[in-house]
Design a protein around this motif. Sequence first.
Motif, mmCIF file in Angstrom:
data_model
loop_
_atom_site.group_PDB
_atom_site.id
_atom_site.type_symbol
_atom_site.label_atom_id
_atom_site.label_comp_id
_atom_site.label_asym_id
_atom_site.label_seq_id
_atom_site.Cartn_x
_atom_site.Cartn_y
_atom_site.Cartn_z
ATOM 1 N N GLU A 201 0.840 -1.187 0.000
ATOM 2 C CA GLU A 201 0.000 0.000 0.000
ATOM 3 C C GLU A 201 0.879 1.241 0.000
ATOM 4 O O GLU A 201 1.858 1.326 0.744
ATOM 5 N N ARG B 203 -8.892 4.688 -6.362
ATOM 6 C CA ARG B 203 -7.963 5.497 -5.589
ATOM 7 C C ARG B 203 -7.183 6.410 -6.540
ATOM 8 O O ARG B 203 -6.768 5.994 -7.620
ATOM 9 N N SER C 76 -4.865 4.647 -9.542
ATOM 10 C CA SER C 76 -4.204 3.456 -9.021
ATOM 11 C C SER C 76 -4.154 2.342 -10.064
ATOM 12 O O SER C 76 -5.176 1.960 -10.641
#
Length: 312
Positions: free
Chosen positions: A214, A253, A298
């Motif tokens: 992440e 994201r 993302s």
Amino acid sequence: MHPLAVAAFVLSLVGIPLVGLVTGAIAVLLAGTALSQITSHPVYRGRRLALAGMVIGMIDIIGWVAVLSVMLASPNLSISSQMVTPSFPSQELLARSPVHIREALKANVYLRVQSKARLPFLDDESFIGSGIVVGESDGHRAILTNRHLVEPSFDSRSPWVVGRPAQITAYLHDGTVDSAFVAWKAPQGIDLAIVTTGFQASNAEVTLRAASGEASIGEKVFAVGNPHELSWSYTEGVISAIRTREGGPFPLRLFQTQTPINPGSSGGGLYAADGTLLGIVTWTKHKAQAEGISFAISYRDFLKLYDAGTGQ
């Protein structure tokens, strides 16, 4: 019939197909003068004609301001008027680059998109953007990029913009030049697309790795793209924030970064410090409004979206 009223009306009509910023303004001035003289001297006629010229002239001005603003508002696209071959990266310099940067540079694609003009009397447009080689199969290369680059009418709010066919040319790091075709477009207004090349022989070996962990705010990142047609450029920065695109069935994201991003960087890669792909550069705030605010979608979320079998 007052001659200035006639002239104002004719000029306002001429301003519809031509650039009405000039003819429209002249028509409004002539119509105003004609109305003043008609009011002072009742012998003159043509009040309605002068009023029509004034109204149409104002519409010309407003309409063409809107058209030109749409034509010039191509965020993160570099508009090229000349068919100039990009400067391919030196293989010697690539070999001397750190491995994680070298692989990102080799994955970068210089994309030129030629599109029909928005209006029939304007020249065709040529856009420069970036892409990332994400796969290869049977001689074809799959290139991930932005939808707004390969489909210039995407996300346009102008009533004059329609789906215009585009001719796409892909330039790979080894000097290979090949035609490319849109193979997949993301749904729900998501600014992603995949184009595939033809069978042009190429030695462009690419090793692309997706980031497994992440991302974190403050993490060092770098971008590779073709800003302002300066092909195969490397810039670095940090992640400023991690945001979520809400709405629709596909939340994504968005990595906000202050990594330098400029027109021509659309579709390029945003990489973690170890060279793994974090995201696809999608847009940046206009430099006149803000500095150091750019965004990337993302890559892991793209994979989920693509694996789900959605798209157009």
